[in-house]
Design a protein around this motif. Structure first.
Motif, PDB file in Angstrom:
ATOM      1  N   PHE A 127     -47.683  40.057-103.085  1.00 34.02           N
ATOM      2  CA  PHE A 127     -48.047  39.479-104.377  1.00 34.02           C
ATOM      3  C   PHE A 127     -49.533  39.212-104.542  1.00 34.02           C
ATOM      4  CE2 PHE A 127     -43.589  38.271-103.782  1.00 34.02           C
ATOM      5  CZ  PHE A 127     -43.050  38.748-104.960  1.00 34.02           C
ATOM      6  N   ARG A 128     -50.306  39.385-103.476  1.00 31.70           N
ATOM      7  CA  ARG A 128     -51.738  39.136-103.609  1.00 31.70           C
ATOM      8  C   ARG A 128     -52.556  40.386-103.274  1.00 31.70           C
ATOM      9  NH1 ARG A 128     -52.944  33.273-101.010  1.00 31.70           N
ATOM     10  NH2 ARG A 128     -54.914  33.587-102.123  1.00 31.70           N
ATOM     11  N   VAL A 129     -52.368  40.910-102.075  1.00 33.24           N
ATOM     12  CA  VAL A 129     -53.156  42.092-101.693  1.00 33.24           C
ATOM     13  C   VAL A 129     -52.769  43.302-102.533  1.00 33.24           C
ATOM     14  CG1 VAL A 129     -53.685  43.692 -99.826  1.00 33.24           C
ATOM     15  CG2 VAL A 129     -53.549  41.252 -99.355  1.00 33.24           C
ATOM     16  N   MET A 130     -51.453  43.536-102.703  1.00 36.94           N
ATOM     17  CA  MET A 130     -51.008  44.703-103.471  1.00 36.94           C
ATOM     18  C   MET A 130     -51.413  44.587-104.937  1.00 36.94           C
ATOM     19  SD  MET A 130     -49.616  46.853-101.432  1.00 36.94           S
ATOM     20  CE  MET A 130     -48.748  47.934-102.557  1.00 36.94           C
ATOM     21  N   VAL A 131     -51.252  43.415-105.506  1.00 35.70           N
ATOM     22  CA  VAL A 131     -51.669  43.209-106.902  1.00 35.70           C
ATOM     23  C   VAL A 131     -53.173  43.369-107.030  1.00 35.70           C
ATOM     24  CG1 VAL A 131     -51.834  41.486-108.738  1.00 35.70           C
ATOM     25  CG2 VAL A 131     -49.688  41.770-107.493  1.00 35.70           C
ATOM     26  N   TYR A 132     -53.896  42.869-106.052  1.00 40.75           N
ATOM     27  CA  TYR A 132     -55.356  42.986-106.069  1.00 40.75           C
ATOM     28  C   TYR A 132     -55.776  44.456-106.024  1.00 40.75           C
ATOM     29  CZ  TYR A 132     -60.172  42.646-104.420  1.00 40.75           C
ATOM     30  OH  TYR A 132     -61.523  42.796-104.275  1.00 40.75           O
ATOM     31  N   VAL A 133     -55.200  45.226-105.092  1.00 43.07           N
ATOM     32  CA  VAL A 133     -55.614  46.617-104.895  1.00 43.07           C
ATOM     33  C   VAL A 133     -55.142  47.502-106.041  1.00 43.07           C
ATOM     34  CG1 VAL A 133     -55.359  48.632-103.388  1.00 43.07           C
ATOM     35  CG2 VAL A 133     -55.718  46.367-102.398  1.00 43.07           C
ATOM     36  N   VAL A 134     -53.886  47.351-106.459  1.00 48.76           N
ATOM     37  CA  VAL A 134     -53.292  48.268-107.431  1.00 48.76           C
ATOM     38  C   VAL A 134     -53.737  47.960-108.858  1.00 48.76           C
ATOM     39  CG1 VAL A 134     -51.109  49.076-108.420  1.00 48.76           C
ATOM     40  CG2 VAL A 134     -51.301  48.714-105.957  1.00 48.76           C
ATOM     41  N   ALA A 135     -53.768  46.681-109.225  1.00 47.66           N
ATOM     42  CA  ALA A 135     -53.971  46.347-110.633  1.00 47.66           C
ATOM     43  C   ALA A 135     -55.276  45.616-110.924  1.00 47.66           C
ATOM     44  CB  ALA A 135     -52.785  45.509-111.131  1.00 47.66           C
ATOM     45  N   ALA A 136     -55.539  44.550-110.172  1.00 47.78           N
ATOM     46  CA  ALA A 136     -56.656  43.671-110.542  1.00 47.78           C
ATOM     47  C   ALA A 136     -57.997  44.395-110.503  1.00 47.78           C
ATOM     48  CB  ALA A 136     -56.681  42.461-109.613  1.00 47.78           C
ATOM     49  N   GLU A 137     -58.221  45.215-109.489  1.00 47.09           N
ATOM     50  CA  GLU A 137     -59.503  45.934-109.402  1.00 47.09           C
ATOM     51  C   GLU A 137     -59.713  46.844-110.604  1.00 47.09           C
ATOM     52  OE1 GLU A 137     -60.983  46.442-104.833  1.00 47.09           O
ATOM     53  OE2 GLU A 137     -59.426  47.805-105.496  1.00 47.09           O
ATOM     54  N   ARG A 138     -58.631  47.450-111.091  1.00 45.37           N
ATOM     55  CA  ARG A 138     -58.756  48.350-112.242  1.00 45.37           C
ATOM     56  C   ARG A 138     -58.971  47.574-113.533  1.00 45.37           C
ATOM     57  NH1 ARG A 138     -53.958  52.846-111.045  1.00 45.37           N
ATOM     58  NH2 ARG A 138     -54.736  53.503-108.983  1.00 45.37           N
ATOM     59  N   VAL A 139     -58.344  46.415-113.636  1.00 47.89           N
ATOM     60  CA  VAL A 139     -58.504  45.624-114.858  1.00 47.89           C
ATOM     61  C   VAL A 139     -59.941  45.143-114.996  1.00 47.89           C
ATOM     62  CG1 VAL A 139     -57.850  43.467-115.989  1.00 47.89           C
ATOM     63  CG2 VAL A 139     -56.088  44.926-114.984  1.00 47.89           C
ATOM     64  N   TRP A 140     -60.505  44.640-113.899  1.00 48.05           N
ATOM     65  CA  TRP A 140     -61.879  44.150-113.978  1.00 48.05           C
ATOM     66  C   TRP A 140     -62.865  45.319-114.030  1.00 48.05           C
ATOM     67  CZ3 TRP A 140     -58.562  40.331-113.265  1.00 48.05           C
ATOM     68  CH2 TRP A 140     -58.934  39.042-113.642  1.00 48.05           C
ATOM     69  N   GLY A 141     -62.703  46.296-113.142  1.00 48.67           N
ATOM     70  CA  GLY A 141     -63.565  47.477-113.172  1.00 48.67           C
ATOM     71  C   GLY A 141     -65.044  47.106-113.216  1.00 48.67           C
ATOM     72  N   ASP A 142     -65.789  47.797-114.066  1.00 40.31           N
ATOM     73  CA  ASP A 142     -67.202  47.471-114.276  1.00 40.31           C
ATOM     74  C   ASP A 142     -67.265  46.437-115.392  1.00 40.31           C
ATOM     75  OD1 ASP A 142     -69.893  47.331-114.342  1.00 40.31           O
ATOM     76  OD2 ASP A 142     -70.256  49.413-114.916  1.00 40.31           O
ATOM     77  N   GLU A 143     -67.024  45.187-115.033  1.00 44.31           N
ATOM     78  CA  GLU A 143     -66.875  44.133-116.042  1.00 44.31           C
ATOM     79  C   GLU A 143     -68.179  43.843-116.777  1.00 44.31           C
ATOM     80  OE1 GLU A 143     -65.880  40.403-114.077  1.00 44.31           O
ATOM     81  OE2 GLU A 143     -66.278  41.376-112.173  1.00 44.31           O
ATOM     82  N   GLN A 144     -69.307  44.095-116.143  1.00 43.63           N
ATOM     83  CA  GLN A 144     -70.575  43.824-116.819  1.00 43.63           C
ATOM     84  C   GLN A 144     -70.801  44.796-117.965  1.00 43.63           C
ATOM     85  OE1 GLN A 144     -73.853  43.415-114.134  1.00 43.63           O
ATOM     86  NE2 GLN A 144     -75.326  42.900-115.750  1.00 43.63           N
ATOM     87  N   LYS A 145     -70.298  46.006-117.813  1.00 40.21           N
ATOM     88  CA  LYS A 145     -70.428  46.985-118.892  1.00 40.21           C
ATOM     89  C   LYS A 145     -69.561  46.592-120.085  1.00 40.21           C
ATOM     90  CE  LYS A 145     -70.665  51.269-117.629  1.00 40.21           C
ATOM     91  NZ  LYS A 145     -70.267  52.616-117.134  1.00 40.21           N
ATOM     92  N   ASP A 146     -68.405  45.927-119.808  1.00 35.93           N
ATOM     93  CA  ASP A 146     -67.517  45.500-120.887  1.00 35.93           C
ATOM     94  C   ASP A 146     -67.965  44.191-121.536  1.00 35.93           C
ATOM     95  OD1 ASP A 146     -65.928  47.694-120.346  1.00 35.93           O
ATOM     96  OD2 ASP A 146     -64.662  46.605-118.921  1.00 35.93           O
ATOM     97  N   PHE A 147     -68.981  43.582-120.982  1.00 34.27           N
ATOM     98  CA  PHE A 147     -69.509  42.334-121.537  1.00 34.27           C
ATOM     99  C   PHE A 147     -70.533  42.708-122.626  1.00 34.27           C
ATOM    100  CE2 PHE A 147     -72.238  38.514-121.447  1.00 34.27           C
ATOM    101  CZ  PHE A 147     -71.273  37.521-121.542  1.00 34.27           C
ATOM    102  N   ASP A 148     -70.124  42.567-123.875  1.00 35.09           N
ATOM    103  CA  ASP A 148     -70.937  43.064-125.002  1.00 35.09           C
ATOM    104  C   ASP A 148     -71.494  41.897-125.810  1.00 35.09           C
ATOM    105  OD1 ASP A 148     -72.097  44.844-126.732  1.00 35.09           O
ATOM    106  OD2 ASP A 148     -70.301  45.050-127.983  1.00 35.09           O
ATOM    107  N   CYS A 149     -72.804  41.927-126.048  1.00 38.35           N
ATOM    108  CA  CYS A 149     -73.474  40.880-126.823  1.00 38.35           C
ATOM    109  C   CYS A 149     -74.069  41.489-128.100  1.00 38.35           C
ATOM    110  CB  CYS A 149     -74.592  40.218-126.007  1.00 38.35           C
ATOM    111  SG  CYS A 149     -74.002  39.359-124.524  1.00 38.35           S
ATOM    112  N   ASN A 150     -74.125  40.709-129.175  1.00 42.54           N
ATOM    113  CA  ASN A 150     -74.610  41.213-130.462  1.00 42.54           C
ATOM    114  C   ASN A 150     -76.134  41.092-130.576  1.00 42.54           C
ATOM    115  OD1 ASN A 150     -74.769  38.476-130.627  1.00 42.54           O
ATOM    116  ND2 ASN A 150     -73.818  38.294-132.658  1.00 42.54           N
ATOM    117  N   THR A 151     -76.804  41.578-129.530  1.00 42.72           N
ATOM    118  CA  THR A 151     -78.270  41.617-129.552  1.00 42.72           C
ATOM    119  C   THR A 151     -78.735  42.781-128.690  1.00 42.72           C
ATOM    120  OG1 THR A 151     -80.292  40.373-129.074  1.00 42.72           O
ATOM    121  CG2 THR A 151     -78.444  40.038-127.598  1.00 42.72           C
ATOM    122  N   LYS A 152     -79.884  43.279-129.003  1.00 47.56           N
ATOM    123  CA  LYS A 152     -80.480  44.370-128.242  1.00 47.56           C
ATOM    124  C   LYS A 152     -81.659  43.885-127.403  1.00 47.56           C
ATOM    125  CE  LYS A 152     -77.692  47.501-129.836  1.00 47.56           C
ATOM    126  NZ  LYS A 152     -76.709  48.144-128.948  1.00 47.56           N
TER     127      LYS A 152
END
Length: 281
Positions: free
Chosen positions: A31-56
């Motif tokens: 419930f922790r290692v398998m969920v971490y490896v199979v799902a959680a890593e893919r959900v977070w992925g490159d999270e900084q790229k998905d962090f979008d701000c309305n400024t340039k």
């Protein structure tokens, strides 16, 4: 991270664990290692790229991301899994130390000689090592839950955060990618960690109660042995031998022609005493 090697390293802990320990290890890997490896890593992925701000404004998005996410969930959970499973290696190393001592003892005294009845049995120092590992694991779990709670405000992930950190020119709106999905996985991992804490506490109570029961049983057995020993000494004492008639051996011991033999006198005394008891109604 090679989780297969990590799992193989900890698989030997099952041999020395209680039922609660086996359940704990199953929960950690399923419930922790398998969920971490199979799902959680893919959900977070490159999270900084998905962090979008309305400024340039250059650097604004990076600074805002660092302000709201100083430690990534995924990396914090990886550290938690590593730290929380390492105390179990203390038990494996202690058993390996016992095996080495047993091997040297066999080489010195022969194969039939035994230093331990069972090197994996939780008695003596191994019991204390196992109990210490449980306390360390529980402390690590609580510490990481507190860190996650402190950083992310009760494990909550909003869809929108407002940032006013320099070099942002003014208050900007920043949006988190997959907020609902990340929130679900966060609650799931927190729940699994809390369940592991409950298992650790149950195992600590089980070990301590079993140790107390074993000590009480040992003390009871010792008292019973002492009582039987005192009763045997009292029944076999010759304190009242003066009231018994003199036997042939005792008379011979009074004759200077025959030297005294204390062990024969004692045996005769006991025999005469038992014979006198048999004549009583």
């Amino acid at each position: 991270m090679d989780w297969k090697t990590f799992q193989a390293l900890l698989s030997g802990v099952n041999k020395y664990s209680t039922a609660f320990g086996r359940i704990w290890l199953s929960v950690v890997f399923v419930f922790r290692v398998m969920v971490y490896v199979v799902a959680a890593e893919r959900v977070w992925g490159d999270e900084q790229k998905d962090f979008d701000c309305n400024t340039k404004q250059p650097g604004c998005a990076n600074v805002c991301y660092d302000h709201y996410f100083p430690i990534s969930h995924i990396r914090l959970w990886a550290l938690q899994l590593i730290f929380v499973t390492c105390p179990s290696l203390m038990v494996v190393m202690h058993v390996a130390y016992r095996d080495e001592r047993e091997r040297k003892y066999h080489a010195k005294h022969g194969n039939k000689a035994k230093l331990y009845e069972n090197t994996g049995k939780k008695h003596g120092g191994l019991w204390w090592t196992y109990l210490l590992s449980l306390f360390v694991k529980t402390g690590i779990e609580i510490s990481f839950l507190y860190i996650l709670h402190k950083i992310y405000d009760s494990f909550y992930l909003p869809r929108l955060v407002k940032c006013e950190v320099s070099p942002c020119p003014n208050q900007v709106d920043c949006y988190i990618g997959h907020p609902t999905e990340k929130k679900v996985f966060t609650y799931f991992m927190v729940g699994a960690s809390a369940f592991c804490i409950v298992l650790n506490v149950c195992e600590i109570i089980y070990l301590i109660s079993k140790g107390i029961a074993r000590k009480a049983q040992k003390m009871k057995r010792r008292k019973r042995t002492l009582a039987l020993h005192e009763r045997y000494n009292k029944e076999n004492s010759c304190s009242d031998c003066s009231t018994l008639p003199m036997s042939r051996l005792e008379k011979q011991s009074l004759n200077p022609q025959f030297p005294a033999r204390p062990h024969l006198i004692g045996q005769a005394c006991m025999r005469d005493r038992l014979f006198s008891k048999s004549l009583l109604p």
